[in-house]
Scaffold this motif. Structure first.
Motif, short mmCIF file in Angstrom:
data_model
loop_
_atom_site.label_atom_id
_atom_site.label_comp_id
_atom_site.label_asym_id
_atom_site.label_seq_id
_atom_site.Cartn_x
_atom_site.Cartn_y
_atom_site.Cartn_z
N ALA A 21 0.84 -1.20 0.00
CA ALA A 21 0.00 0.00 0.00
C ALA A 21 0.88 1.25 0.00
O ALA A 21 1.88 1.32 0.70
N GLY A 22 0.49 2.21 -0.83
CA GLY A 22 1.21 3.47 -0.92
C GLY A 22 2.30 3.48 -1.98
O GLY A 22 2.83 4.55 -2.29
N GLU A 23 2.64 2.33 -2.55
CA GLU A 23 3.69 2.28 -3.57
C GLU A 23 3.12 2.55 -4.96
O GLU A 23 1.92 2.42 -5.20
N TYR A 24 4.03 2.91 -5.86
CA TYR A 24 3.68 3.23 -7.26
C TYR A 24 4.35 2.23 -8.19
O TYR A 24 5.54 1.94 -8.05
N ILE A 25 3.57 1.72 -9.14
CA ILE A 25 4.09 0.79 -10.15
C ILE A 25 3.84 1.41 -11.52
O ILE A 25 2.70 1.72 -11.88
N GLN A 49 8.43 6.35 -8.26
CA GLN A 49 7.54 7.48 -8.05
C GLN A 49 7.27 8.18 -9.39
O GLN A 49 8.18 8.30 -10.22
N PRO A 50 6.05 8.66 -9.62
CA PRO A 50 5.74 9.34 -10.87
C PRO A 50 6.36 10.73 -10.96
O PRO A 50 6.59 11.38 -9.94
N MET A 51 6.66 11.13 -12.19
CA MET A 51 7.14 12.49 -12.46
C MET A 51 6.05 13.30 -13.15
O MET A 51 5.74 14.39 -12.74
N GLU A 52 5.49 12.72 -14.24
CA GLU A 52 4.41 13.37 -14.98
C GLU A 52 3.34 12.34 -15.26
O GLU A 52 3.22 11.82 -16.37
N LEU A 53 2.56 12.05 -14.25
CA LEU A 53 1.54 11.02 -14.31
C LEU A 53 0.46 11.38 -15.32
O LEU A 53 -0.05 12.50 -15.33
#
Length: 96
Positions: A21-25, A49-53
């Motif tokens: 939970a809380g992570e980005y894929i 982590q995203p830069m420009e989602l």
């Protein structure tokens, strides 16, 4: 466009990528291989982590996303992520 993650794929991410939970894929276009959409490119997946989602799906507080710079790869298709039951690996399909 949207991202669709099957129940089996969600379990794969939790077990094989140890997603919490809380992570980005991130799903991204990578040079090499081939796909249903582009010869010479294939789909990669990584935790970062995203830069420009651009597109995001949140399931069980895990964020699945595609960056603006990779949206061209999908050519207006939705990304469906499942698991091959024999290979126990992710499979991708692209649906208009």
């Amino acid at each position: 466009m949207k991202i669709v993650i099957s129940h089996e794929a969600m379990q794969w991410f939790k077990e094989d990528m140890e997603a919490k939970a809380g992570e980005y894929i991130r799903f991204y276009a990578r040079y090499g291989g081939s796909s249903q959409l582009h010869d010479g490119f294939s789909l990669g997946v990584t935790k970062e982590q995203p830069m420009e989602l651009s597109v995001e799906l949140v399931e069980e507080d895990i964020h699945f996303y595609i960056e603006d710079r990779d949206i061209w790869y999908f050519d207006g298709h939705d990304l469906h992520v499942t698991v091959d039951p024999k290979q126990k690996e992710l499979t991708y399909s692209y649906v208009k």
